[in-house]
Design a protein around this motif. Structure first.
Motif, short mmCIF file in Angstrom:
data_model
loop_
_atom_site.label_atom_id
_atom_site.label_comp_id
_atom_site.label_asym_id
_atom_site.label_seq_id
_atom_site.Cartn_x
_atom_site.Cartn_y
_atom_site.Cartn_z
N HIS A 45 -2.77 0.32 -4.24
CA HIS A 45 -2.60 -1.07 -3.83
C HIS A 45 -2.15 -1.86 -5.05
O HIS A 45 -2.93 -2.11 -5.96
CB HIS A 45 -3.93 -1.63 -3.29
CG HIS A 45 -3.87 -3.07 -2.92
ND1 HIS A 45 -5.00 -3.85 -2.77
CD2 HIS A 45 -2.83 -3.90 -2.64
CE1 HIS A 45 -4.67 -5.07 -2.44
NE2 HIS A 45 -3.35 -5.13 -2.35
N HIS B 87 -6.49 -5.15 -6.56
CA HIS B 87 -5.59 -4.00 -6.67
C HIS B 87 -6.34 -2.78 -7.19
O HIS B 87 -7.30 -2.91 -7.95
CB HIS B 87 -4.42 -4.34 -7.59
CG HIS B 87 -3.59 -5.48 -7.09
ND1 HIS B 87 -3.14 -6.50 -7.91
CD2 HIS B 87 -3.15 -5.79 -5.84
CE1 HIS B 87 -2.45 -7.37 -7.19
NE2 HIS B 87 -2.45 -6.96 -5.94
N MET C 167 0.83 -1.19 0.00
CA MET C 167 0.00 0.00 0.00
C MET C 167 0.88 1.26 0.00
O MET C 167 1.95 1.28 0.62
CB MET C 167 -0.89 0.03 1.24
CG MET C 167 -1.78 -1.18 1.42
SD MET C 167 -2.98 -1.43 0.11
CE MET C 167 -3.81 0.16 0.12
#
Length: 487
Positions: free
Chosen positions: A268, A237, A121
């Protein structure tokens, strides 16, 4: 604390699945029934713990995966010393449950990381109000769609820069780029990028080597044009624009430059095809190194022991670091493309980095190794970033370094429904049922909205509350999603 309703019935059902499970104060302790014959100390080492909010589903498949992980031993020496799982715990496709963290001594388990190496992250904030952002939202979105979906980004680099990236991560990439900048980042604020290395876990640099990188990405000379770099990837993601809704810990927020009302953007993503290449390679190498005269582990999770194959252990860690370095640069470039577009559309916006950290990685800690799979480090005073779904809040946390949970925290809310369940014929796909009402998802594939709908995920607030109560983390700030890019 009162046990969950129907717990005894659940425990009996799990016992029939070969699992011995007990419960105390939101923590489930689990081991395989086959471990019951071991002495007390050995059985304790084979027992894993899962922290779950009350009312969260207990999935036998995930419990079995964690129990298998906890009992891994190498016949030549090496063991899992501790196995825990965070509240986003759910089954993993590769035989390792998402949310698992293990501490090992004298061995490593490549499959415990898998192929999404250094998925992690990254969080930035910008002094841009929500109203000001929304006023030019469409222009900004079209620019980002070009970069993220249509290939208008240019992240080409020299062969020397590519080699430095794989070997040294962000600092290597920066040094080489400062020598000969290429691509979109020629317009970047290089002084800012250099300073931000201090806000990346491990400085964004691990001990990699180009020999583990895909050959086409490390030529001897020329320009490298990598179609996978600065891409979001599939699955869960994303790149998300958020607004800082509330600051809870004002001291940490001030130190980290976070204020209520700011626009934030969260990324992400991981090492993409490089991670798949290296992870797949080492899954096969670990299996091939298993002593031929011994029975294959039922879990198909093959450890590497420093007593049996020390060179392989060192090579794997270097190969994993090579993919991790790529993952750090991938997130940096995803963020930098967005930051450049912010400046293009909204003027001089600084948008500093708050923090960047991994949640799929093996790290040397406490005299051994700690491997996290879908869990992030949460050492004392360290920022941790935990997203919700694209219809739920995300959180900036500060770690408390809780040794019971191996100084770790969850990496999200955790999946509750499979992609197949959401997209199968006959499933109710109305926005109300999927939780998509009011969600602004930018994607070229409509099925992605369904696969990653808020209804697919567990509620994030109990996940955060449970970790705060367990003294794993404290909340610094809460962000609400504005729009989400999904590849």
């Amino acid at each position: 604390m009162q046990q969950p309703k129907n717990l005894q019935r659940l425990l009996r059902a799990l016992s029939r699945e070969g699992l011995d499970v007990s419960y105390n104060n939101k923590v489930y302790s689990i081991c395989l029934n086959s471990s019951l014959d071991f002495d007390r100390d050995d059985r304790a080492a084979k027992t894993a713990e899962i922290l779950l909010p009350e009312g969260f589903p207990i999935e036998a498949k995930a419990l079995k995966q964690l129990a298998n992980l906890a009992q891994i031993r190498h016949p030549q020496g090496g063991c899992v010393c501790c196995a825990i799982a965070t509240p986003d715990f759910h089954p993993g496709d590769g035989g390792v449950a998402i949310g698992s963290t293990i501490a090992t001594q004298d061995m490593i388990v490549p499959a415990a990381v898998g192929s999404d190496i250094n998925c992690g992250m990254r969080l930035h904030v910008a002094d841009l109000t929500l109203d000001r952002f929304l006023a030019k939202r469409d222009r900004f979105v079209e620019a980002m769609k070009g970069d993220y979906f249509f290939g208008t980004r240019d992240v080409a680099m020299t062969a020397k820069t590519a080699g430095a990236m794989f070997q040294f991560g962000i600092p290597g990439w920066l040094d080489a780029m400062l020598d000969k900048a290429t691509g979109n980042v020629v317009r970047s604020n290089w002084e800012q990028l250099v300073k931000e290395c201090d806000r990346v876990y491990l400085g964004g640099s691990m001990n990699g080597d180009i020999r583990w990188a895909p050959a086409e990405l490390v030529p001897n000379s020329g320009i490298v044009r990598d179609g996978g770099l600065a891409t979001i990837g599939g699955g869960n993601h994303f790149v998300e624009i958020q607004v800082v809704e509330e600051v809870i810990d004002k001291a940490y927020a001030y130190t980290w430059g976070v204020r209520s009302g700011q626009i934030a953007f969260m990324i992400h993503s991981g090492s993409r095809n490089v991670g798949k290449y290296i992870g797949g390679m080492w899954r096969d190498r670990a299996q091939a190194a298993w002593p031929k005269h011994l029975k294959t582990p039922e879990s198909k999770l093959f450890p590497l022991s420093i007593h049996d194959t020390p060179n392989l252990v060192g090579d794997y860690l270097q190969a994993e670091a090579t993919a991790a370095n790529y993952g750090f640069v991938n997130r940096l470039l995803l963020a930098e493309l967005l930051r450049l577009r912010l400046r293009e559309v909204y003027g001089d916006v600084e948008a500093p980095l708050v923090y960047d950290l991994p949640h799929n990685i093996t790290l040397a800690e406490n005299g051994g190794w700690v491997t996290r799979k879908g869990a992030c480090p949460a050492h004392f005073g360290q920022p941790a970033i935990v997203p919700g779904s694209m219809g739920a809040p995300s959180f900036l946390l500060v770690g408390l370094g809780n040794p019971q949970f191996l100084s770790s925290a969850s990496h999200g809310a955790g999946r509750m429904r499979s992609r197949f369940d959401l997209t199968r014929e006959g499933a109710d796909k109305t926005p109300e049922i999927l939780g998509l009402t009011g969600v602004d998802c930018i994607t070229l594939r409509e099925e992605r909205k369904i696969e990653e709908a808020p209804a697919a995920y567990k509620p994030i607030q109990p996940v955060i509350n449970t970790q705060v109560e367990a003294k794993m983390v404290n909340v610094v700030a809460k962000m609400q999603p504005i729009l989400t890019f999904k590849a």
